[in-house]
Motif scaffolding. Structure first.
Motif, PDB file in Angstrom:
ATOM      1  N   SER A   1      65.437  54.872 -31.140  1.00 12.41           N
ATOM      2  CA  SER A   1      66.077  54.095 -30.074  1.00 12.41           C
ATOM      3  C   SER A   1      66.826  52.920 -30.686  1.00 12.41           C
ATOM      4  N   PHE A   2      67.425  52.105 -29.813  1.00 14.10           N
ATOM      5  CA  PHE A   2      67.904  50.798 -30.249  1.00 14.10           C
ATOM      6  C   PHE A   2      67.545  49.770 -29.191  1.00 14.10           C
ATOM      7  N   ARG A   3      67.456  48.514 -29.612  1.00 11.76           N
ATOM      8  CA  ARG A   3      67.089  47.421 -28.721  1.00 11.76           C
ATOM      9  C   ARG A   3      68.032  46.246 -28.925  1.00 11.76           C
ATOM     10  N   VAL A   4      68.185  45.453 -27.865  1.00 11.79           N
ATOM     11  CA  VAL A   4      68.944  44.213 -27.930  1.00 11.79           C
ATOM     12  C   VAL A   4      68.045  43.089 -27.415  1.00 11.79           C
ATOM     13  N   TYR A   5      67.981  42.005 -28.186  1.00 13.35           N
ATOM     14  CA  TYR A   5      67.133  40.863 -27.853  1.00 13.35           C
ATOM     15  C   TYR A   5      67.970  39.600 -27.674  1.00 13.35           C
TER      16      TYR A   5
ATOM     17  N   PRO B   1      65.236  31.711 -26.270  1.00 16.42           N
ATOM     18  CA  PRO B   1      63.932  32.239 -26.676  1.00 16.42           C
ATOM     19  C   PRO B   1      63.981  33.748 -26.900  1.00 16.42           C
ATOM     20  N   LEU B   2      63.048  34.234 -27.722  1.00 19.50           N
ATOM     21  CA  LEU B   2      62.980  35.655 -28.016  1.00 19.50           C
ATOM     22  C   LEU B   2      62.632  36.421 -26.742  1.00 19.50           C
ATOM     23  N   ARG B   3      63.500  37.381 -26.397  1.00 18.16           N
ATOM     24  CA  ARG B   3      63.272  38.158 -25.180  1.00 18.16           C
ATOM     25  C   ARG B   3      64.036  39.473 -25.278  1.00 18.16           C
ATOM     26  N   LEU B   4      63.350  40.572 -24.985  1.00 16.96           N
ATOM     27  CA  LEU B   4      64.002  41.875 -24.982  1.00 16.96           C
ATOM     28  C   LEU B   4      64.931  41.975 -23.784  1.00 16.96           C
ATOM     29  N   LYS B   5      66.196  42.318 -24.044  1.00 16.11           N
ATOM     30  CA  LYS B   5      67.178  42.443 -22.967  1.00 16.11           C
ATOM     31  C   LYS B   5      67.428  43.902 -22.592  1.00 16.11           C
ATOM     32  N   GLU B   6      67.558  44.758 -23.595  1.00 20.52           N
ATOM     33  CA  GLU B   6      67.846  46.170 -23.342  1.00 20.52           C
ATOM     34  C   GLU B   6      67.133  47.034 -24.377  1.00 20.52           C
ATOM     35  N   GLU B   7      66.728  48.223 -23.933  1.00 24.18           N
ATOM     36  CA  GLU B   7      66.208  49.226 -24.862  1.00 24.18           C
ATOM     37  C   GLU B   7      66.690  50.589 -24.414  1.00 24.18           C
ATOM     38  N   ARG B   8      67.222  51.332 -25.353  1.00 25.36           N
ATOM     39  CA  ARG B   8      67.703  52.672 -25.065  1.00 25.36           C
ATOM     40  C   ARG B   8      66.950  53.660 -25.941  1.00 25.36           C
ATOM     41  N   GLY B   9      66.231  54.593 -25.309  1.00 27.75           N
ATOM     42  CA  GLY B   9      65.506  55.611 -26.052  1.00 27.75           C
ATOM     43  C   GLY B   9      65.163  56.791 -25.178  1.00 27.75           C
TER      44      GLY B   9
ATOM     45  N   GLY C   1      70.598  43.127 -36.924  1.00 29.53           N
ATOM     46  CA  GLY C   1      71.845  42.370 -37.011  1.00 29.53           C
ATOM     47  C   GLY C   1      72.070  41.476 -35.813  1.00 29.53           C
ATOM     48  N   PHE C   2      72.644  40.293 -36.053  1.00 30.23           N
ATOM     49  CA  PHE C   2      73.025  39.367 -34.991  1.00 30.23           C
ATOM     50  C   PHE C   2      74.357  39.794 -34.375  1.00 30.23           C
ATOM     51  N   ASN C   3      74.610  39.317 -33.160  1.00 34.39           N
ATOM     52  CA  ASN C   3      75.952  39.425 -32.612  1.00 34.39           C
ATOM     53  C   ASN C   3      76.821  38.311 -33.194  1.00 34.39           C
ATOM     54  N   GLN C   4      78.040  38.159 -32.716  1.00 31.43           N
ATOM     55  CA  GLN C   4      79.006  37.266 -33.365  1.00 31.43           C
ATOM     56  C   GLN C   4      78.616  35.795 -33.316  1.00 31.43           C
ATOM     57  N   ASP C   5      77.937  35.345 -32.265  1.00 32.18           N
ATOM     58  CA  ASP C   5      77.547  33.935 -32.196  1.00 32.18           C
ATOM     59  C   ASP C   5      76.054  33.731 -32.410  1.00 32.18           C
ATOM     60  N   GLN C   6      75.356  34.781 -32.862  1.00 33.10           N
ATOM     61  CA  GLN C   6      73.927  34.770 -33.160  1.00 33.10           C
ATOM     62  C   GLN C   6      73.049  34.472 -31.929  1.00 33.10           C
ATOM     63  N   GLY C   7      73.621  34.562 -30.736  1.00 33.97           N
ATOM     64  CA  GLY C   7      72.833  34.346 -29.522  1.00 33.97           C
ATOM     65  C   GLY C   7      71.969  35.535 -29.163  1.00 33.97           C
ATOM     66  N   CYS C   8      72.297  36.707 -29.709  1.00 35.67           N
ATOM     67  CA  CYS C   8      71.518  37.931 -29.526  1.00 35.67           C
ATOM     68  C   CYS C   8      71.389  38.636 -30.869  1.00 35.67           C
ATOM     69  N   PHE C   9      70.429  39.549 -30.954  1.00 35.99           N
ATOM     70  CA  PHE C   9      70.381  40.421 -32.122  1.00 35.99           C
ATOM     71  C   PHE C   9      69.984  41.819 -31.680  1.00 35.99           C
ATOM     72  N   ALA C  10      70.341  42.801 -32.492  1.00 37.82           N
ATOM     73  CA  ALA C  10      70.095  44.200 -32.175  1.00 37.82           C
ATOM     74  C   ALA C  10      69.266  44.843 -33.272  1.00 37.82           C
ATOM     75  N   CYS C  11      68.464  45.830 -32.867  1.00 37.83           N
ATOM     76  CA  CYS C  11      67.651  46.599 -33.794  1.00 37.83           C
ATOM     77  C   CYS C  11      67.971  48.078 -33.632  1.00 37.83           C
ATOM     78  N   GLY C  12      68.126  48.759 -34.725  1.00 34.74           N
ATOM     79  CA  GLY C  12      68.182  50.207 -34.713  1.00 34.74           C
ATOM     80  C   GLY C  12      66.839  50.730 -35.180  1.00 34.74           C
ATOM     81  N   LEU C  13      66.262  51.646 -34.421  1.00 30.77           N
ATOM     82  CA  LEU C  13      64.942  52.181 -34.729  1.00 30.77           C
ATOM     83  C   LEU C  13      65.041  53.684 -34.967  1.00 30.77           C
ATOM     84  N   ASP C  14      63.919  54.298 -35.349  1.00 29.33           N
ATOM     85  CA  ASP C  14      63.960  55.727 -35.656  1.00 29.33           C
ATOM     86  C   ASP C  14      64.022  56.597 -34.408  1.00 29.33           C
TER      87      ASP C  14
END
Length: 349
Positions: free
Chosen positions: A32-36, A40-48, A17-30
């Motif tokens: 952890s979760f990540r924010v990009y 340009p495409l770039r990983l900003k945060e990962e929690r696991g 899913g994108f954030n409100q202005d589509q400047g970032c997107f988040a992934c839920g994984l089996d």
């Protein structure tokens, strides 16, 4: 987009899913979760590896622009959290700062700086965004297993849109004054997608038939545009406005992303028989001005505009990322990667 809800299980991705202005997107994984960053495409945060995340699935991640608060839901075969519980995570403090329990599984969560919106199968509950949330409103909806809901994040507009409790209708409520509500007879079939622009003055919707996208003024309920994706049935995965609301992009289970010009409808294709009143409505719709072929049929996807109106970002449930330029006669792929596995997408800013 909850991938369990759309029936996709070919990757370890549970949510996209994108954030409100589509400047970032988040992934839920089996696990952890990540924010990009989107472009340009770039990983900003990962929690696991945090104490709060011990190999459990994250089935939903709602961002609030780029701030430190995220709303999380458990998901997958081994959910990190009970599916009836909303978790608010503070990524600055690296800890859970709020929990909300519902009486049944939560389908979606929407955030704005002053409100938390919790979507259940047939109810939507609105809370204050405070350390001790207070419930303010409860709205009944049509059966809503996908958690369809759109919340305007603009400080000057508090509109909330969701499927009304009658087939094919969309209800729009002003959370600043809930007595101000509008019911829109949007479609004849069940609603499958709802989107509000950033300004809160345009609403787009599609039905489970997936052939038409209709654009409305959410304050008056007046229909402004009828856009035709195609003649065959399709599953609409996402609808997003450009930042200036002049364009609209649509992704579906077909291998084409459609771009509509809603500011200058003459750029969209229309049948030469449009004025013939005896012909069916099929000939009265505006067709897309640009079509992007992706060769990824039946892979769930999201699409949004880049920083300008000349680029479109597409995210796919298998982790593929594409940036397309659309300012030429034919759309051109400008960048591509896989955000799940690529090392280049795993460089923290």
């Amino acid at each position: 987009m909850n991938l369990e809800q759309v029936g996709y299980s070919k990757s370890n991705l549970l949510f996209l899913g994108f954030n409100q202005d589509q400047g970032c997107f988040a992934c839920g994984l089996d696990s952890s979760f990540r924010v990009y960053n989107t472009d340009p495409l770039r990983l900003k945060e990962e929690r696991g590896n945090d104490a709060e995340f011990k190999d459990g699935g994250i089935g939903y991640v709602e961002m609030l622009f780029r701030c430190n608060y995220l709303a999380l839901l458990g998901g997958g075969k081994c959910p990190q959290f009970p599916k009836h519980r909303v978790i608010v995570w503070d990524d600055l403090k690296k800890k859970v700062v709020m929990e909300l329990d519902a009486e049944s599984d939560v389908r979606a969560v929407k955030l704005r700086r002053d409100r938390i919106v919790v979507v259940l199968d047939t109810l939507i509950k609105v809370y204050t965004f405070t350390y001790t949330p207070q419930r303010l409103h409860v709205f009944e909806t049509y059966e809503n297993p996908k958690g369809l809901c759109a919340l305007c994040p603009n400080s000057s507009s508090s509109l909330l849109a969701f499927p009304d409790n009658k087939l094919g209708q969309v209800k729009v409520v002003d959370l600043a004054n809930v007595d101000k509500e509008v019911t829109i007879a949007a479609h004849e079939a069940p609603i499958s997608c709802i989107s509000l622009n950033l300004q809160g003055n345009r609403l787009a919707s599609a039905s489970e038939k997936g052939t038409l996208i209709r654009v409305f003024d959410p304050v008056t309920g007046n229909r402004l545009h009828e856009l035709r994706r195609g003649s065959g049935q399709a599953v609409i995965y996402s609808i997003n406005f450009s930042h200036d609301s002049s364009l609209l992009c649509v992704s579906s289970n077909h291998d084409t992303i459609h771009i509509f010009n809603i500011e200058d409808s003459k750029r969209g294709k229309q049948s030469s028989l449009t004025s013939a009143s005896f012909l069916p409505k099929y000939f009265n719709s505006t067709w897309s001005c640009t079509q992007i072929k992706t060769s990824k049929k039946d892979v769930p996807s999201l699409c949004a505009f880049g920083a300008d109106n000349q680029s479109v970002i597409a995210l796919f449930a298998d982790g593929d990322y594409f940036k397309f330029r659309i300012d030429q006669n034919e759309p051109k792929t400008e960048a591509s990667d896989n955000f799940i596995s690529s090392r280049s997408a795993s460089t923290t800013s």
